[in-house]
Design a protein around this motif. Structure first.
Motif, mmCIF file in Angstrom:
data_model
loop_
_atom_site.group_PDB
_atom_site.id
_atom_site.type_symbol
_atom_site.label_atom_id
_atom_site.label_comp_id
_atom_site.label_asym_id
_atom_site.label_seq_id
_atom_site.Cartn_x
_atom_site.Cartn_y
_atom_site.Cartn_z
ATOM 1 N N MET A 1 0.833 -1.175 0.000
ATOM 2 C CA MET A 1 0.000 0.000 0.000
ATOM 3 C C MET A 1 0.882 1.245 0.000
ATOM 4 S SD MET A 1 -3.283 -1.007 0.370
ATOM 5 C CE MET A 1 -4.105 0.339 1.116
ATOM 6 N N PRO A 2 0.486 2.258 -0.728
ATOM 7 C CA PRO A 2 1.262 3.500 -0.701
ATOM 8 C C PRO A 2 1.140 4.173 0.668
ATOM 9 C CG PRO A 2 -0.585 3.654 -2.255
ATOM 10 C CD PRO A 2 -0.619 2.295 -1.646
ATOM 11 N N ASP A 3 2.159 4.904 1.037
ATOM 12 C CA ASP A 3 2.140 5.626 2.306
ATOM 13 C C ASP A 3 1.340 6.907 2.155
ATOM 14 O OD1 ASP A 3 3.740 3.817 3.697
ATOM 15 O OD2 ASP A 3 5.576 4.750 2.946
ATOM 16 N N ALA A 4 0.570 7.223 3.180
ATOM 17 C CA ALA A 4 -0.128 8.511 3.244
ATOM 18 C C ALA A 4 0.467 9.278 4.413
ATOM 19 C CB ALA A 4 -1.623 8.293 3.460
ATOM 20 N N PRO A 5 0.644 10.588 4.271
ATOM 21 C CA PRO A 5 1.164 11.371 5.395
ATOM 22 C C PRO A 5 0.277 11.177 6.633
ATOM 23 C CG PRO A 5 1.088 12.698 3.407
ATOM 24 C CD PRO A 5 0.370 11.402 3.101
ATOM 25 N N PRO A 6 0.864 11.262 7.822
ATOM 26 C CA PRO A 6 0.095 10.974 9.043
ATOM 27 C C PRO A 6 -1.127 11.871 9.238
ATOM 28 C CG PRO A 6 2.333 11.734 9.567
ATOM 29 C CD PRO A 6 2.234 11.616 8.087
ATOM 30 N N ASP A 7 -1.104 13.066 8.692
ATOM 31 C CA ASP A 7 -2.239 13.972 8.879
ATOM 32 C C ASP A 7 -3.219 13.938 7.701
ATOM 33 O OD1 ASP A 7 -0.393 15.096 7.142
ATOM 34 O OD2 ASP A 7 -0.819 17.157 7.762
ATOM 35 N N ARG A 8 -3.139 12.902 6.871
ATOM 36 C CA ARG A 8 -4.008 12.761 5.700
ATOM 37 C C ARG A 8 -4.623 11.374 5.668
ATOM 38 N NH1 ARG A 8 -3.096 17.496 5.703
ATOM 39 N NH2 ARG A 8 -2.070 18.709 4.111
ATOM 40 N N THR A 9 -5.740 11.275 4.976
ATOM 41 C CA THR A 9 -6.368 9.983 4.725
ATOM 42 C C THR A 9 -6.477 9.827 3.219
ATOM 43 O OG1 THR A 9 -7.661 10.136 6.748
ATOM 44 C CG2 THR A 9 -8.432 8.572 5.083
ATOM 45 N N VAL A 11 -7.842 8.206 -0.247
ATOM 46 C CA VAL A 11 -9.106 7.594 -0.664
ATOM 47 C C VAL A 11 -8.885 6.360 -1.523
ATOM 48 C CG1 VAL A 11 -10.422 9.730 -0.519
ATOM 49 C CG2 VAL A 11 -9.325 9.105 -2.682
ATOM 50 N N TYR A 12 -7.665 6.122 -1.966
ATOM 51 C CA TYR A 12 -7.352 4.956 -2.787
ATOM 52 C C TYR A 12 -8.374 4.760 -3.903
ATOM 53 C CZ TYR A 12 -4.106 3.991 0.962
ATOM 54 O OH TYR A 12 -3.100 4.098 1.865
ATOM 55 N N TYR A 13 -8.572 5.782 -4.680
ATOM 56 C CA TYR A 13 -9.538 5.745 -5.782
ATOM 57 C C TYR A 13 -9.188 4.664 -6.797
ATOM 58 C CZ TYR A 13 -11.454 7.137 -10.268
ATOM 59 O OH TYR A 13 -12.039 7.131 -11.489
ATOM 60 N N GLN A 14 -7.931 4.563 -7.139
ATOM 61 C CA GLN A 14 -7.464 3.515 -8.044
ATOM 62 C C GLN A 14 -6.197 2.919 -7.459
ATOM 63 O OE1 GLN A 14 -6.729 5.538 -11.742
ATOM 64 N NE2 GLN A 14 -8.807 5.190 -12.449
ATOM 65 N N TYR A 15 -6.049 1.629 -7.632
ATOM 66 C CA TYR A 15 -4.828 0.968 -7.193
ATOM 67 C C TYR A 15 -4.254 0.295 -8.425
ATOM 68 C CZ TYR A 15 -1.599 -1.200 -3.951
ATOM 69 O OH TYR A 15 -0.466 -1.559 -3.273
ATOM 70 N N CYS A 16 -3.249 0.904 -8.995
ATOM 71 C CA CYS A 16 -2.667 0.420 -10.244
ATOM 72 C C CYS A 16 -1.426 -0.414 -9.952
ATOM 73 C CB CYS A 16 -2.303 1.586 -11.154
ATOM 74 S SG CYS A 16 -3.744 2.572 -11.624
ATOM 75 N N ILE A 39 -11.363 -5.977 -12.965
ATOM 76 C CA ILE A 39 -10.027 -5.447 -13.238
ATOM 77 C C ILE A 39 -10.122 -4.608 -14.508
ATOM 78 C CG2 ILE A 39 -7.649 -6.070 -13.844
ATOM 79 C CD1 ILE A 39 -8.362 -6.929 -11.038
ATOM 80 N N GLU A 40 -9.519 -3.447 -14.489
ATOM 81 C CA GLU A 40 -9.534 -2.559 -15.653
ATOM 82 C C GLU A 40 -8.110 -2.378 -16.172
ATOM 83 O OE1 GLU A 40 -12.038 -0.883 -17.222
ATOM 84 O OE2 GLU A 40 -13.574 -1.788 -15.956
ATOM 85 N N THR A 41 -8.017 -2.096 -17.452
ATOM 86 C CA THR A 41 -6.736 -1.702 -18.033
ATOM 87 C C THR A 41 -6.793 -0.214 -18.296
ATOM 88 O OG1 THR A 41 -7.519 -2.189 -20.256
ATOM 89 C CG2 THR A 41 -6.340 -3.942 -19.119
ATOM 90 N N LEU A 42 -5.640 0.401 -18.316
ATOM 91 C CA LEU A 42 -5.594 1.821 -18.634
ATOM 92 C C LEU A 42 -5.834 1.989 -20.125
ATOM 93 C CD1 LEU A 42 -2.458 2.887 -16.581
ATOM 94 C CD2 LEU A 42 -4.852 3.162 -15.966
ATOM 95 N N HIS A 43 -6.715 2.862 -20.447
ATOM 96 C CA HIS A 43 -7.025 3.119 -21.854
ATOM 97 C C HIS A 43 -6.398 4.455 -22.235
ATOM 98 C CE1 HIS A 43 -9.796 -0.227 -21.568
ATOM 99 N NE2 HIS A 43 -10.254 0.324 -20.451
ATOM 100 N N PRO A 73 -9.661 -3.222 -8.201
ATOM 101 C CA PRO A 73 -10.731 -2.522 -7.488
ATOM 102 C C PRO A 73 -10.308 -2.123 -6.077
ATOM 103 C CG PRO A 73 -11.567 -4.527 -8.504
ATOM 104 C CD PRO A 73 -10.076 -4.546 -8.661
ATOM 105 N N MET A 74 -10.472 -0.865 -5.765
ATOM 106 C CA MET A 74 -10.091 -0.337 -4.458
ATOM 107 C C MET A 74 -10.854 0.955 -4.248
ATOM 108 S SD MET A 74 -7.961 -0.145 -1.750
ATOM 109 C CE MET A 74 -6.645 -1.282 -2.092
#
Length: 97
Positions: A1-9, A11-16, A39-43, A73-74
């Motif tokens: 999982m990518p790191d998010a700064p401690p003061d942020r949340t 949304v993980y809109y896409q996980y590529c 599962i989607e591919t980038l178009h 999906p995420m």
């Protein structure tokens, strides 16, 4: 999982991620979709291959590699069991590719 700064949340809109390339990538997508995982591919067009960018210096391999990514999906609405199902399905399909 990518790191998010401690003061942020995040949304993980896409996980590529990068999966197999070429026909194996398409097989992965089809097999996951048949098991209910969308599962989607980038178009996208690869800019270095477009006439507009012809003859300009461009980092071609990175652009081509990015076009090979798949979207798992995420989103915030997925429950832990749903996320585990996505992960186990993708792992299972990858093992068979």
């Amino acid at each position: 999982m990518p790191d998010a700064p401690p003061d942020r949340t995040h949304v993980y809109y896409q996980y590529c991620v990068y999966g197999p390339e070429g026909p194996k990538r398409d097989e992965l997508v089809v097999r996951c979709v048949r098991r209910g995982i969308d599962i989607e591919t980038l178009h996208v067009d690869v800019p270095p291959d477009m006439p507009l960018f012809e003859g300009t210096p461009a980092e071609r391999e990175g652009a081509r590699r990015a076009a090979q990514a798949i979207q798992i999906p995420m989103h915030a609405g997925l429950t832990k069991p749903q996320l585990e199902r996505v992960a186990s399905t993708v792992r299972s399909v990858l093992a068979g590719c």
